[in-house]
Design an enzyme around this catalytic site. Structure first.
Site, mmCIF file in Angstrom:
data_model
loop_
_atom_site.group_PDB
_atom_site.id
_atom_site.type_symbol
_atom_site.label_atom_id
_atom_site.label_comp_id
_atom_site.label_asym_id
_atom_site.label_seq_id
_atom_site.Cartn_x
_atom_site.Cartn_y
_atom_site.Cartn_z
ATOM 1 C CG HIS A 143 -6.045 -0.254 -1.104
ATOM 2 N ND1 HIS A 143 -5.207 0.460 -1.932
ATOM 3 C CD2 HIS A 143 -5.468 -0.238 0.131
ATOM 4 C CE1 HIS A 143 -4.155 0.876 -1.228
ATOM 5 N NE2 HIS A 143 -4.305 0.479 0.027
ATOM 6 C CB SER B 73 -0.977 -0.037 1.174
ATOM 7 O OG SER B 73 -1.919 1.004 1.096
#
Length: 317
Positions: free
Chosen positions: A193, A90
């Site tokens: 996400h 991430s």
């Protein structure tokens, strides 16, 4: 083969910057990165409490900055061979991009400032959250997540998927989860996400042209299906999409396995990614670079494994 990996949001702990500030030049480097980040990195990394650094707009710049400091300290004034791959989970992809020469430290901090603020704003638009689903079969886990109207936001390993969506849907999943699986709500205020981050993606897309990415000096393994990135322009395209797309760390580990990884160093705050690798990449040497006290052992590992494809001797931390 040596890979250096960079953790994502949730790995931060109060005061985790304290050991690094004592190194020569560290405070100056943090001050230089604080300006483009828009926050006082030194204060947040040494004094702020857990609730403060849980804030997305604080946590993400702090993680990128500390990862840069740790990795830079590893190689500073050392005649060490470069790693053969970088990867990040991430927001850790921004750390990896700075370490791999795709972004300058200043541009990495500018990008993470925009990213973190845009994601925080998108998260505040409606009550959303995330939960880790541990165990069960992949087919049943994904089917149950879909049945509850949720998204599989992180594919972390064969045994761990992170679901994301509305707070109500997450609560329903906790009550009615997959067979033989544990559902663990996460202390985050956002369905990262997933399509809930579409607004953040638009902000990043508008900001991206102000950056000047270079082709990486070391291959980057992308969260987008484990793609091996050799183009700065391609990296930027994927990092914009990443905020609203799943993080496939399982695919990243598979890519490292295919490339013959024999050792992995996770930069501070370390432990999450080496923990996953311990189960998924059995037999490789693992090192957590959490404080300057770990530097000598990490340098030894670099020398032993950079460019080596033979099976390593057992060494795990």
């Amino acid at each position: 083969m040596l890979a250096i990996v960079c953790p994502g949001q949730g790995a931060q702990k109060p005061g985790f910057l304290n050991p690094w500030r004592e190194l020569p030049g560290a405070e100056e480097a943090l001050a230089a990165m604080s300006a483009p980040a828009g926050i006082d990195l030194l204060r947040h990394g040494t004094e702020s409490d857990a609730d403060t650094i849980r804030d997305t707009a604080v946590a993400q710049p702090l993680l990128v900055a500390v990862g840069i400091i740790a990795a830079s300290s590893l190689y500073q004034d050392q005649d060490l061979p470069a790693p053969e791959a970088f990867a990040g989970h991430s927001v850790g992809e921004l750390t990896a991009a700075a370490l791999g020469g795709v972004l300058s430290n200043e541009d990495a901090m500018r990008l993470v400032a925009v990213r973190s603020q845009a994601m925080a704003k998108a998260a505040a638009a409606e009550p959303t959250s995330m939960a880790a689903v541990v165990g069960g079969t992949r087919e049943d886990v994904l089917a149950t997540i879909e049945r509850h109207g949720l998204h599989a936001a992180n594919l972390n390993s064969a045994a761990q998927v992170v679901a994301a969506g509305s707070a109500e849907q997450i609560a329903a999943l906790a009550e009615d989860g997959p067979v033989k699986a544990r559902v663990i709500p996460l202390p985050v205020a956002g369905a990262f996400h997933t399509p809930y981050m579409a607004g953040a993606r638009e902000e990043l897309a508008a900001f991206a042209p102000s950056l000047s990415p270079q082709d990486p000096t070391v291959p980057l393994i992308s969260n987008a299906g484990g793609e091996v990135i050799s183009s700065g322009a391609r990296y930027l395209e994927l990092i914009v999409d990443q905020v609203a797309s799943p993080v496939d760390w399982e695919a990243c580990m598979a890519a490292l396995r295919r490339r013959g990884v024999t050792a992995m160093i996770e930069v501070a705050p370390a432990g999450t990614l080496t923990g996953l690798a311990k189960r998924e990449l059995k037999g490789i040497a693992l090192m957590n670079l959490n404080t300057p006290d770990d530097l000598d052992a990490a340098r030894t590992l670099v020398r032993e494994h950079a460019g080596i494809t033979a099976a390593p001797t057992a060494q795990e931390n």
